[in-house]
Design a protein around this motif. Structure first.
Motif, PDB file in Angstrom:
ATOM      1  N   ASN A  25     -11.650  52.728  22.062  1.00 40.06           N
ATOM      2  CA  ASN A  25     -10.331  52.397  21.534  1.00 40.06           C
ATOM      3  C   ASN A  25     -10.437  51.254  20.529  1.00 40.06           C
ATOM      4  O   ASN A  25      -9.660  51.182  19.588  1.00 40.06           O
ATOM      5  CB  ASN A  25      -9.358  52.044  22.657  1.00 40.06           C
ATOM      6  CG  ASN A  25      -7.937  51.966  22.145  1.00 40.06           C
ATOM      7  OD1 ASN A  25      -7.483  52.843  21.429  1.00 40.06           O
ATOM      8  ND2 ASN A  25      -7.254  50.899  22.494  1.00 40.06           N
ATOM      9  N   ALA A  28     -10.772  52.540  17.054  1.00 39.54           N
ATOM     10  CA  ALA A  28      -9.490  52.922  16.451  1.00 39.54           C
ATOM     11  C   ALA A  28      -8.701  51.687  16.032  1.00 39.54           C
ATOM     12  O   ALA A  28      -8.076  51.678  14.966  1.00 39.54           O
ATOM     13  CB  ALA A  28      -8.679  53.770  17.429  1.00 39.54           C
ATOM     14  N   VAL A  72      -1.322  56.114  12.340  1.00 36.42           N
ATOM     15  CA  VAL A  72      -2.641  55.515  12.596  1.00 36.42           C
ATOM     16  C   VAL A  72      -2.494  54.346  13.564  1.00 36.42           C
ATOM     17  O   VAL A  72      -3.261  54.212  14.528  1.00 36.42           O
ATOM     18  CB  VAL A  72      -3.319  55.059  11.280  1.00 36.42           C
ATOM     19  CG1 VAL A  72      -4.583  54.254  11.564  1.00 36.42           C
ATOM     20  CG2 VAL A  72      -3.639  56.265  10.404  1.00 36.42           C
ATOM     21  N   ARG A  75      -1.717  55.740  17.059  1.00 34.54           N
ATOM     22  CA  ARG A  75      -2.895  56.318  17.717  1.00 34.54           C
ATOM     23  C   ARG A  75      -3.851  55.236  18.213  1.00 34.54           C
ATOM     24  O   ARG A  75      -4.518  55.409  19.226  1.00 34.54           O
ATOM     25  CB  ARG A  75      -3.632  57.268  16.774  1.00 34.54           C
ATOM     26  CG  ARG A  75      -3.096  58.686  16.860  1.00 34.54           C
ATOM     27  CD  ARG A  75      -3.896  59.642  16.019  1.00 34.54           C
ATOM     28  NE  ARG A  75      -3.134  59.804  14.789  1.00 34.54           N
ATOM     29  CZ  ARG A  75      -3.628  59.739  13.561  1.00 34.54           C
ATOM     30  NH1 ARG A  75      -4.902  59.563  13.373  1.00 34.54           N
ATOM     31  NH2 ARG A  75      -2.854  59.878  12.514  1.00 34.54           N
ATOM     32  N   ALA A  76      -3.893  54.122  17.502  1.00 35.37           N
ATOM     33  CA  ALA A  76      -4.753  53.000  17.911  1.00 35.37           C
ATOM     34  C   ALA A  76      -4.134  52.197  19.048  1.00 35.37           C
ATOM     35  O   ALA A  76      -4.772  51.312  19.601  1.00 35.37           O
ATOM     36  CB  ALA A  76      -5.028  52.090  16.716  1.00 35.37           C
TER      37      ALA A  76
END
Length: 136
Positions: A25, A28, A72, A75-76
């Motif tokens: 993670n 990301a 983005v 999602r991170a």
């Protein structure tokens, strides 16, 4: 076959050094933070939640482009978005950022230790230089 062995070996090495699912993670998070527009969006959201239109207003980019940046960040795990009638306000999430800060703290300890060693060496050099002058 060699590629498969290399990937397995790399995976074992990464596990030895503490690279686990949380670290994935981090990839990301740091990828999201690598873009200046996304960092600016996070700074805006630090003030409070905002809609895509409110976030897009100061930027010279389309609302769909801002939406891509928000995806983005989402999602991170850096932001979350709600559905409030026609709005989808975005807000910061602290957990993913806290994991990144924690990871960086490990390196802060490393650099502080190295700077302390450097300070000690510089102090010794100053003392040696002062003694050298006293013998002249």
């Amino acid at each position: 076959m060699l590629t498969c062995l290399s990937l397995t070996y790399n995976h074992v090495v990464m596990e030895l050094f503490g690279y686990d699912d949380r670290s994935q993670n981090l990839d990301a998070v740091f990828a999201a933070l690598a873009d200046p527009t996304r960092r600016a969006i996070l700074s805006r959201l630090a003030v409070g939640e905002a809609s895509v239109n409110e976030i897009a207003a100061p930027f010279e980019m389309s609302q769909p482009a801002v939406s891509k940046h928000l995806k983005v960040l989402e999602r991170a795990g850096l932001i979350e978005r709600d559905i409030d009638k026609q709005r989808r306000p975005a807000r910061l999430k602290a957990e993913a950022m806290a994991v990144a800060v924690s990871w960086l703290e490990e390196f802060k300890k490393f650099w502080i230790s190295n700077f302390d060693q450097l300070d000690g060496l510089l102090e010794e050099l100053k003392k040696a230089e002062t003694k050298g002058r006293g013998n002249e």
